[in-house]
Design a protein around this motif. Structure first.
Motif, PDB file in Angstrom:
ATOM      1  N   SER A  20     -46.968   2.075  29.689  1.00  0.00           N
ATOM      2  CA  SER A  20     -45.614   2.205  28.854  1.00  0.00           C
ATOM      3  C   SER A  20     -45.133   0.694  28.561  1.00  0.00           C
ATOM      4  CB  SER A  20     -44.512   2.503  30.002  1.00  0.00           C
ATOM      5  OG  SER A  20     -44.416   1.649  30.961  1.00  0.00           O
ATOM      6  N   SER A  21     -44.503   0.586  27.545  1.00  0.00           N
ATOM      7  CA  SER A  21     -44.355  -0.405  26.789  1.00  0.00           C
ATOM      8  C   SER A  21     -42.674  -0.519  26.402  1.00  0.00           C
ATOM      9  CB  SER A  21     -45.178  -0.909  25.847  1.00  0.00           C
ATOM     10  OG  SER A  21     -44.812   0.255  24.595  1.00  0.00           O
ATOM     11  N   GLY A  22     -42.169  -1.762  26.044  1.00  0.00           N
ATOM     12  CA  GLY A  22     -40.827  -1.728  25.634  1.00  0.00           C
ATOM     13  C   GLY A  22     -40.748  -1.156  24.042  1.00  0.00           C
ATOM     14  N   ARG A  27     -35.912  -0.094  17.691  1.00  0.00           N
ATOM     15  CA  ARG A  27     -34.751  -0.346  18.188  1.00  0.00           C
ATOM     16  C   ARG A  27     -33.475  -0.629  17.352  1.00  0.00           C
ATOM     17  NH1 ARG A  27     -33.627  -2.131  23.273  1.00  0.00           N
ATOM     18  NH2 ARG A  27     -35.939  -2.533  23.738  1.00  0.00           N
ATOM     19  N   LYS A  28     -33.908  -1.058  16.111  1.00  0.00           N
ATOM     20  CA  LYS A  28     -32.929  -1.128  15.082  1.00  0.00           C
ATOM     21  C   LYS A  28     -32.325   0.161  14.614  1.00  0.00           C
ATOM     22  CE  LYS A  28     -31.773  -3.441  10.805  1.00  0.00           C
ATOM     23  NZ  LYS A  28     -32.567  -4.501   9.720  1.00  0.00           N
ATOM     24  N   VAL A  29     -33.497   1.156  14.306  1.00  0.00           N
ATOM     25  CA  VAL A  29     -33.226   2.476  14.003  1.00  0.00           C
ATOM     26  C   VAL A  29     -32.187   3.270  15.040  1.00  0.00           C
ATOM     27  CG1 VAL A  29     -34.163   4.797  13.280  1.00  0.00           C
ATOM     28  CG2 VAL A  29     -35.142   2.659  12.548  1.00  0.00           C
ATOM     29  N   ALA A  30     -32.626   2.912  16.285  1.00  0.00           N
ATOM     30  CA  ALA A  30     -31.952   3.724  17.195  1.00  0.00           C
ATOM     31  C   ALA A  30     -30.618   3.306  17.572  1.00  0.00           C
ATOM     32  CB  ALA A  30     -32.785   3.658  18.823  1.00  0.00           C
ATOM     33  N   GLU A  88     -42.566   4.585  24.226  1.00  0.00           N
ATOM     34  CA  GLU A  88     -41.362   3.983  23.591  1.00  0.00           C
ATOM     35  C   GLU A  88     -40.394   4.893  23.183  1.00  0.00           C
ATOM     36  OE1 GLU A  88     -43.153   0.076  21.033  1.00  0.00           O
ATOM     37  OE2 GLU A  88     -44.011   2.442  20.545  1.00  0.00           O
ATOM     38  N   LEU A  89     -40.709   6.162  23.012  1.00  0.00           N
ATOM     39  CA  LEU A  89     -39.858   7.407  22.461  1.00  0.00           C
ATOM     40  C   LEU A  89     -38.725   7.476  23.535  1.00  0.00           C
ATOM     41  CD1 LEU A  89     -41.033  10.837  21.437  1.00  0.00           C
ATOM     42  CD2 LEU A  89     -39.421  10.622  23.127  1.00  0.00           C
ATOM     43  N   ILE A  90     -39.158   7.423  24.885  1.00  0.00           N
ATOM     44  CA  ILE A  90     -38.262   7.564  25.885  1.00  0.00           C
ATOM     45  C   ILE A  90     -37.066   6.645  25.745  1.00  0.00           C
ATOM     46  CG2 ILE A  90     -37.933   7.542  28.544  1.00  0.00           C
ATOM     47  CD1 ILE A  90     -40.647   8.578  28.592  1.00  0.00           C
ATOM     48  N   GLU A  91     -37.231   5.432  25.368  1.00  0.00           N
ATOM     49  CA  GLU A  91     -36.026   4.465  25.466  1.00  0.00           C
ATOM     50  C   GLU A  91     -35.363   4.600  24.248  1.00  0.00           C
ATOM     51  OE1 GLU A  91     -35.512  -0.396  25.585  1.00  0.00           O
ATOM     52  OE2 GLU A  91     -37.244   0.381  25.813  1.00  0.00           O
ATOM     53  N   PHE A  92     -35.970   5.164  23.022  1.00  0.00           N
ATOM     54  CA  PHE A  92     -35.434   5.320  21.879  1.00  0.00           C
ATOM     55  C   PHE A  92     -34.415   6.243  21.951  1.00  0.00           C
ATOM     56  CE2 PHE A  92     -34.865   7.713  17.925  1.00  0.00           C
ATOM     57  CZ  PHE A  92     -34.937   6.543  16.944  1.00  0.00           C
ATOM     58  N   ALA A  93     -35.074   7.425  22.671  1.00  0.00           N
ATOM     59  CA  ALA A  93     -33.981   8.705  22.696  1.00  0.00           C
ATOM     60  C   ALA A  93     -32.726   8.548  23.710  1.00  0.00           C
ATOM     61  CB  ALA A  93     -34.899   9.853  23.479  1.00  0.00           C
ATOM     62  N   ARG A  94     -33.016   7.637  24.557  1.00  0.00           N
ATOM     63  CA  ARG A  94     -31.873   7.322  25.408  1.00  0.00           C
ATOM     64  C   ARG A  94     -30.748   6.389  24.647  1.00  0.00           C
ATOM     65  NH1 ARG A  94     -32.936   8.829  30.384  1.00  0.00           N
ATOM     66  NH2 ARG A  94     -34.835   8.564  31.440  1.00  0.00           N
TER      67      ARG A  94
END
Length: 511
Positions: free
Chosen positions: A27-29, A35-38, A238-244
């Protein structure tokens, strides 16, 4: 070709038990671009289901009120058959809404094109009058009612409903343009399959899906960085953090159903999120039973997971929380007042203690408790769990922890909405078992955050409360929490709520 039941292939239990090879567990950050898009999508949106549901209620109310107004104007203020007219007006209003529903006039495409659906709306309204007239004729009571009154209401009611539809069409278009009403989706998996899927979705008229990006573990040689104009924003981890962050509503897995192992690998990572997960079926040669599909326009999808406690269920649960929180505050206010006085007399410091805990979708919430420790020995992060005869706990603290009175201020958390009355108990952000965070002990631990945490829960009334002094205790808590999420209903909440005082009499594990 024989039809296949997708339930035979994928289930919650199969996904949870599926073993991912070690190399897939990295996993990675989130990268800076993602992050900007999210961050552009941080604001919550209105659900199309909720909008159309509220419209049903508003149209029913307007039809009923317009009928009553016409009755007052033509007949007088309750001067002739008052309750009979009111009952008939009520029934015809409800029947009209039902007929509009059966005519699919509450679907978003229909709401955006009221002129195109003029005939269906008029037909539903006329059918309501025709069925009522037929019933009155059969019952030999039609001569008792004013034809003039119903004639005027027919015109007035239709004008009101169609006028509202014109206003709603304008509002929905504005909401769609500014992102207030949309379903945010992520495409999982790139390449030609994702491109074909995106093109099919974009061709759907009056589409409420906004594709926010693509995530794929494959490198750029196998999965291009740009697909159909959408960027590949990162890997599945990375998707998991983006989705949150982005409040994603739906994930569409663009992989063939025959790639079962790869699909299971993806679902094993994604099921912890509070989102709808769909498997694209638009290019699959395999055929499934019609009821297995949902659709985005005419694009078929296989429903793998649904977001728990969504739309009207969430409204019902919120109403439940407000009613029973107010009742709880009223009933327990003398105990809370006495506890506050006892804490103040027993030791120096504030009466209440605030602690940061994981809430819905892993967001951090502040939870209120009565202070049970000496102020200079308090542990806001809960890194060191309270044990039997813990010297940090005050005399009053031991009693209120044993009886769970220290949790009573959380009725106010439930009232304002940071907690629910019933749900998985929120754990402190740094809570540990043998120097390991809970998420490191239990695989899929964060799946318990797919719903709002609760003041009490299914795990607690089954004895899993108090000190976590071994890994099995947090595993069993999580197991019961997942059972609750998968089997939620208001009756289940009511059962847990009323069993809580009885089960709290067992104070063996509470220190």
């Amino acid at each position: 070709m024989n039809e296949i039941d997708p339930a035979s292939r994928f289930s919650m239990e199969a996904v949870r038990k599926f073993e991912i090879p070690d190399e897939d567990q990295s996993s990675s950050g989130l990268n800076n671009v993602a992050r900007k898009v999210a961050s552009q999508y941080r604001r919550d949106t209105m659900s199309p289901v909720m909008v159309s549901g509220i419209l049903r209620l508003v149209e029913f109310a307007l039809l009923f009120l317009s009928g009553i107004v016409v009755y007052f104007g033509c007949i007088g203020f309750f001067s002739y058959l008052p309750w009979q007219y009111a009952l008939i007006i009520f029934g015809m209003s409800a029947l009209t809404v039902t007929l509009l529903e059966l005519s699919e006039c509450y679907q978003v495409p229909a709401l955006m094109r009221p002129a195109t659906n003029f005939g269906r709306i008029l037909l539903a309204w006329a059918a309501s009058f025709a069925l009522t007239a037929l019933g009155a004729f059969v019952l030999k009571m039609s001569e008792d009612y004013s034809r003039l009154m119903f004639g005027i209401w027919f015109v007035a009611g239709f004008v009101v409903v169609f006028g509202l539809r014109l206003v709603m069409a304008h509002l929905i278009r504005n909401w769609a343009r500014n992102g207030s009403m949309e379903r945010r989706a992520i495409i999982v998996g790139g390449g030609k399959a994702a491109e074909s899927l995106i093109r099919s979705v974009e061709r759907q008229p009056y589409n409420d899906i906004r594709i926010c990006g693509i995530f794929d573990d494959r490198d750029d040689t196998r999965s291009p960085p740009i697909v159909a104009g959408y960027p590949k924003l990162g890997t599945i981890s990375e998707l998991i953090e983006f989705a949150r962050i982005a409040h994603i509503d739906m994930m569409i897995v663009s992989l063939p159903i025959t790639a079962e192992r790869r699909v299971l690998q993806l679902l094993k990572k994604l099921w912890v999120l509070p989102v709808d997960i769909r498997l694209s079926a638009h290019s699959n040669a395999l055929q499934f039973r019609p009821r297995a599909y949902s659709h985005i326009g005419s694009v078929p999808m296989l429903d793998i997971f649904d977001k728990p406690i969504n739309d009207w269920d969430s409204v019902a649960k919120r109403a439940f929380d407000i009613v029973f929180s107010l009742l709880g505050i009223l009933v327990f206010s003398p105990i809370m007042l006495a506890t506050a006085i006892a804490i103040k007399l027993d030791s120096k410091g504030p009466v209440l203690f605030k602690q940061k805990r994981h809430g819905f979708n892993n967001e951090i919430v502040e939870v209120f408790k009565f202070r049970s420790m000496y102020t200079d020995k308090a542990d806001p992060s809960a890194r060191n769990a309270v044990t039997r005869n813990d010297p940090r706990v005050t005399r009053v603290g031991r009693f209120i922890r044993k009886t769970s009175i220290d949790e009573l201020p959380q009725f106010f958390n439930a009232l304002v909405g940071s907690l629910s009355l019933v749900g998985p108990r929120p754990h402190a952000v740094a809570a540990q078992s043998h120097n390991r965070l809970y998420c490191e002990v239990v695989e899929g631990y964060f799946a318990r955050h797919r719903v709002k945490p609760g003041v009490t829960g299914w795990a607690q009334i089954n004895g899993w409360r108090g000190e976590v002094d071994n890994d099995d205790k947090i595993r069993m808590r999580t197991e019961y929490d997942l059972q609750y999420i998968e089997n939620w209903s208001l009756l289940f909440d009511l059962k847990i709520l009323f069993l809580t005082p009885i089960r709290l009499l067992n104070t063996e594990n509470a220190y």
